[in-house]
Design an enzyme around this catalytic site. Structure first.
Site: not given
Ligand code: GRF
Length: 217
Positions: A14-15, A67, A92, A95, A111, A145, A175-176
């Site tokens: 959860g960063t 599901r 992970m 859906l 992503h 998809e 960067a995320e």
């Molecule tokens: C991130 O790299 C995100 O892009 C991918 O899963 C990872 C989740 O990391 N979908 P975090 O749990 O937010 O640290």
């Protein structure tokens, strides 16, 4: 304008959630997190949410018969908290098409690659293997998809010759943490439209220069 209510779906550390928590706590940020949902009871991100005083829910996928039932349980939590935008942040589980259709254009994902390159898992290992000089991350609207859908924000990250999967992942992750709050803010400000399957953003500026890698000046 009332803040846009987010539902953040996680499975792990959860960063990205943490980055959203920090931005949502800032003055004038136009969104707030209504609930964090995890399919895993031991997700570290749940503790981050609790620490910030945010409601949490655990919806274990194993507890549901298929599901559709799992998706419906998540949908119920989202509705109960009046969520207007669902943010997948390291969630992970795939859906189902029905859920995705029900939340169409109100469901986004982050992503760790420059989509449409490197969909799926192990993006950094595959980027290193392919020898790309730039990789990065993408925030996009979710379609049925996997890792498909209109792109909202991308951040480019240079690959270094000595990068390992770990060092590259760490730089992309940084960067995320900038890209996801930016995408959420633009949506919450009502500046994001989908036109012909692509995203248009009102008043967004574009950086002037290409990023060259390597540089040899
Ligand atoms: C991130 O790299 C995100 O892009 C991918 O899963 C990872 C989740 O990391 N979908 P975090 O749990 O937010 O640290």
């Amino acid at each position: 304008m009332a803040a846009l209510k987010l539902g953040v779906l996680i499975s792990g550390r959860g960063t990205n959630l943490q980055a959203l928590i920090e931005h949502c706590g800032g003055p004038e940020f136009p969104a707030s997190i209504a609930v964090v949902i995890s399919n895993k009871a031991d997700a570290v991100g749940l503790a981050r949410a609790a620490e910030a005083g945010i409601a949490t829910a655990v919806v274990p996928h194993g507890d549901h018969n298929g599901r559709a039932a799992f998706d419906a349980a998540i949908g119920n939590v989202l509705l109960r908290y009046g969520v207007g935008l669902v943010c997948l942040a390291g969630f992970m589980r795939l859906l189902g098409a029905e859920f995705v259709a029900g939340w169409r254009d109100r469901l986004i994902n982050i992503h760790p690659s420059l989509l449409p390159a490197f969909k799926g898992l192990d993006t950094h290992a595959r980027a290193l293997e392919a020898g790309v000089r730039l990789t990065g991350c993408t925030v996009h609207f979710v379609r049925a998809e996997m890792d498909e859908g209109p792109i909202i924000v991308q951040a480019a990250v240079p690959v270094r010759p000595d990068d390992t999967e770990g060092t590259l992942a760490a730089r992309v992750l940084a960067a995320e943490h900038r890209a996801y709050p930016l995408a959420v803010r633009l949506i919450a400000q009502g500046r994001v439209r989908i036109v012909g399957g692509r995203v248009e953003i009102d008043g967004a500026r574009v950086p002037d220069a290409a990023m060259l890698n390597p540089r040899d000046d």
